[in-house]
Design a protein around this motif. Structure first.
Motif, PDB file in Angstrom:
ATOM      1  N   THR A  84      45.360 -60.936  12.241  1.00 15.96           N
ATOM      2  CA  THR A  84      45.507 -60.306  10.932  1.00 15.96           C
ATOM      3  C   THR A  84      46.458 -61.104  10.046  1.00 15.96           C
ATOM      4  N   TRP A  85      47.537 -61.633  10.630  1.00 12.65           N
ATOM      5  CA  TRP A  85      48.451 -62.479   9.860  1.00 12.65           C
ATOM      6  C   TRP A  85      47.701 -63.693   9.299  1.00 12.65           C
ATOM      7  N   CYS A  86      46.879 -64.310  10.120  1.00 13.10           N
ATOM      8  CA  CYS A  86      46.101 -65.460   9.660  1.00 13.10           C
ATOM      9  C   CYS A  86      45.118 -65.054   8.563  1.00 13.10           C
ATOM     10  N   ALA A  87      44.502 -63.884   8.711  1.00 16.47           N
ATOM     11  CA  ALA A  87      43.564 -63.411   7.693  1.00 16.47           C
ATOM     12  C   ALA A  87      44.277 -63.183   6.364  1.00 16.47           C
ATOM     13  N   ARG A  88      45.479 -62.623   6.426  1.00 15.32           N
ATOM     14  CA  ARG A  88      46.210 -62.373   5.173  1.00 15.32           C
ATOM     15  C   ARG A  88      46.674 -63.677   4.550  1.00 15.32           C
ATOM     16  N   SER A  89      47.104 -64.642   5.352  1.00 18.66           N
ATOM     17  CA  SER A  89      47.530 -65.901   4.754  1.00 18.66           C
ATOM     18  C   SER A  89      46.346 -66.721   4.263  1.00 18.66           C
ATOM     19  N   ARG A  90      45.178 -66.512   4.840  1.00 18.52           N
ATOM     20  CA  ARG A  90      43.997 -67.243   4.418  1.00 18.52           C
ATOM     21  C   ARG A  90      43.366 -66.634   3.155  1.00 18.52           C
ATOM     22  N   CYS A  91      43.248 -65.299   3.104  1.00 21.25           N
ATOM     23  CA  CYS A  91      42.500 -64.645   2.012  1.00 21.25           C
ATOM     24  C   CYS A  91      43.265 -63.534   1.316  1.00 21.25           C
ATOM     25  N   GLY A  92      44.536 -63.338   1.634  1.00 19.83           N
ATOM     26  CA  GLY A  92      45.314 -62.286   0.986  1.00 19.83           C
ATOM     27  C   GLY A  92      44.952 -60.900   1.503  1.00 19.83           C
ATOM     28  N   VAL A  93      45.171 -59.905   0.674  1.00 20.89           N
ATOM     29  CA  VAL A  93      44.915 -58.515   1.056  1.00 20.89           C
ATOM     30  C   VAL A  93      43.427 -58.293   1.326  1.00 20.89           C
ATOM     31  N   THR A  94      42.587 -58.988   0.597  1.00 21.57           N
ATOM     32  CA  THR A  94      41.145 -58.885   0.830  1.00 21.57           C
ATOM     33  C   THR A  94      40.800 -59.369   2.237  1.00 21.57           C
ATOM     34  N   GLY A  95      41.474 -60.383   2.702  1.00 20.80           N
ATOM     35  CA  GLY A  95      41.257 -60.880   4.058  1.00 20.80           C
ATOM     36  C   GLY A  95      41.602 -59.841   5.107  1.00 20.80           C
ATOM     37  N   VAL A  96      42.677 -59.089   4.871  1.00 25.59           N
ATOM     38  CA  VAL A  96      43.037 -58.018   5.800  1.00 25.59           C
ATOM     39  C   VAL A  96      41.942 -56.955   5.813  1.00 25.59           C
ATOM     40  N   ALA A  97      41.393 -56.650   4.651  1.00 25.63           N
ATOM     41  CA  ALA A  97      40.315 -55.652   4.577  1.00 25.63           C
ATOM     42  C   ALA A  97      39.086 -56.121   5.350  1.00 25.63           C
ATOM     43  N   PHE A  98      38.677 -57.362   5.149  1.00 24.14           N
ATOM     44  CA  PHE A  98      37.534 -57.893   5.893  1.00 24.14           C
ATOM     45  C   PHE A  98      37.817 -57.925   7.394  1.00 24.14           C
ATOM     46  N   HIS A  99      39.020 -58.332   7.752  1.00 26.54           N
ATOM     47  CA  HIS A  99      39.404 -58.389   9.168  1.00 26.54           C
ATOM     48  C   HIS A  99      39.392 -56.999   9.786  1.00 26.54           C
ATOM     49  N   LEU A 100      39.923 -56.021   9.069  1.00 29.68           N
ATOM     50  CA  LEU A 100      39.961 -54.645   9.564  1.00 29.68           C
ATOM     51  C   LEU A 100      38.552 -54.089   9.757  1.00 29.68           C
ATOM     52  N   ILE A 101      37.674 -54.343   8.818  1.00 27.18           N
ATOM     53  CA  ILE A 101      36.296 -53.863   8.932  1.00 27.18           C
ATOM     54  C   ILE A 101      35.597 -54.514  10.130  1.00 27.18           C
ATOM     55  N   ALA A 102      35.726 -55.838  10.251  1.00 22.19           N
ATOM     56  CA  ALA A 102      35.046 -56.549  11.336  1.00 22.19           C
ATOM     57  C   ALA A 102      35.595 -56.156  12.702  1.00 22.19           C
ATOM     58  N   SER A 103      36.917 -56.120  12.840  1.00 20.15           N
ATOM     59  CA  SER A 103      37.502 -55.811  14.148  1.00 20.15           C
ATOM     60  C   SER A 103      37.327 -54.336  14.501  1.00 20.15           C
ATOM     61  N   GLY A 104      37.505 -53.462  13.524  1.00 18.66           N
ATOM     62  CA  GLY A 104      37.340 -52.036  13.784  1.00 18.66           C
ATOM     63  C   GLY A 104      35.919 -51.689  14.167  1.00 18.66           C
ATOM     64  N   ALA A 105      34.954 -52.221  13.419  1.00 20.67           N
ATOM     65  CA  ALA A 105      33.550 -51.947  13.729  1.00 20.67           C
ATOM     66  C   ALA A 105      33.178 -52.487  15.106  1.00 20.67           C
ATOM     67  N   THR A 106      33.669 -53.663  15.440  1.00 20.65           N
ATOM     68  CA  THR A 106      33.364 -54.254  16.741  1.00 20.65           C
ATOM     69  C   THR A 106      33.943 -53.422  17.873  1.00 20.65           C
ATOM     70  N   ALA A 107      35.216 -53.066  17.781  1.00 21.18           N
ATOM     71  CA  ALA A 107      35.856 -52.296  18.862  1.00 21.18           C
ATOM     72  C   ALA A 107      35.232 -50.916  19.012  1.00 21.18           C
ATOM     73  N   TRP A 108      34.942 -50.258  17.898  1.00 26.95           N
ATOM     74  CA  TRP A 108      34.353 -48.923  17.972  1.00 26.95           C
ATOM     75  C   TRP A 108      32.906 -48.983  18.471  1.00 26.95           C
ATOM     76  N   MET A 109      32.165 -50.036  18.129  1.00 26.89           N
ATOM     77  CA  MET A 109      30.802 -50.172  18.651  1.00 26.89           C
ATOM     78  C   MET A 109      30.816 -50.437  20.154  1.00 26.89           C
ATOM     79  N   ILE A 110      31.761 -51.224  20.622  1.00 30.91           N
ATOM     80  CA  ILE A 110      31.867 -51.465  22.063  1.00 30.91           C
ATOM     81  C   ILE A 110      32.196 -50.165  22.771  1.00 30.91           C
TER      82      ILE A 110
END
Length: 167
Positions: free
Chosen positions: A44-70
């Motif tokens: 998440t730190w890397c996502a925020r430094s790469r894309c800012g707050v939007t990066g955290v949002a994309f990271h949260l959606i991708a990781s959350g959806a993946t973990a909950w689907m598993i």
């Protein structure tokens, strides 16, 4: 490209964290859960430094959806088991819930941190930046007899003999 990297990092962190979060739970020492949160935090730190707050949002959606689907797709032999009862250690019962909800909390915490914590300094080191390079050295013909660099004002001061003769 940055968003794609952020999405893939979110999926990867969720998969690795889902496999790691149960380590030590049976002994009531959740080192796997801590490791999983560290992995998600670093990603998440890397996502925020790469894309800012939007990066955290994309990271949260991708990781959350993946973990909950598993967690939802696993049948019988669950990777993220939840809803235990009986005589099991606390973390064996709660590790799945803590992982699925905790990963959201960890990533949301990165939204409230100051933006200056996510700036990547492109210089290799501060000491190397302070050292003169070969390009900064004076040329051989710009050095006086005493070895000091010649400037416009000191051109005649460093010569041996009378300054009037040098002109």
């Amino acid at each position: 490209m940055r968003v794609l990297v952020t999405l893939l990092a979110g999926v990867g962190a969720a998969v690795i964290g889902t496999f790691a979060h149960r380590m030590g739970a049976s002994m009531n020492i959740p080192y796997g859960l801590v490791l999983a949160f560290v992995i998600v935090g670093l990603s998440t730190w890397c996502a925020r430094s790469r894309c800012g707050v939007t990066g955290v949002a994309f990271h949260l959606i991708a990781s959350g959806a993946t973990a909950w689907m598993i967690a939802a797709a696993s049948t019988g032999d669950a990777l993220a088991p939840i809803g235990f009862s009986g005589d099991l250690p606390y973390f064996s019962q709660k590790a799945g819930y803590l992982w699925l909800l905790g990963m959201i909390v960890v990533q949301m915490a990165f939204l409230f941190m100051p933006p200056s914590w996510f700036v990547i300094d492109t210089r290799t080191s501060h000491a190397a930046a302070d050292m003169p390079s070969a390009d900064d050295a004076p040329a051989a013909d710009d050095v006086s007899v005493s070895g000091e660099p010649v400037t416009d004002d000191s051109a005649t001061d460093n010569l041996i003999g009378d300054p009037q003769q040098a002109r």
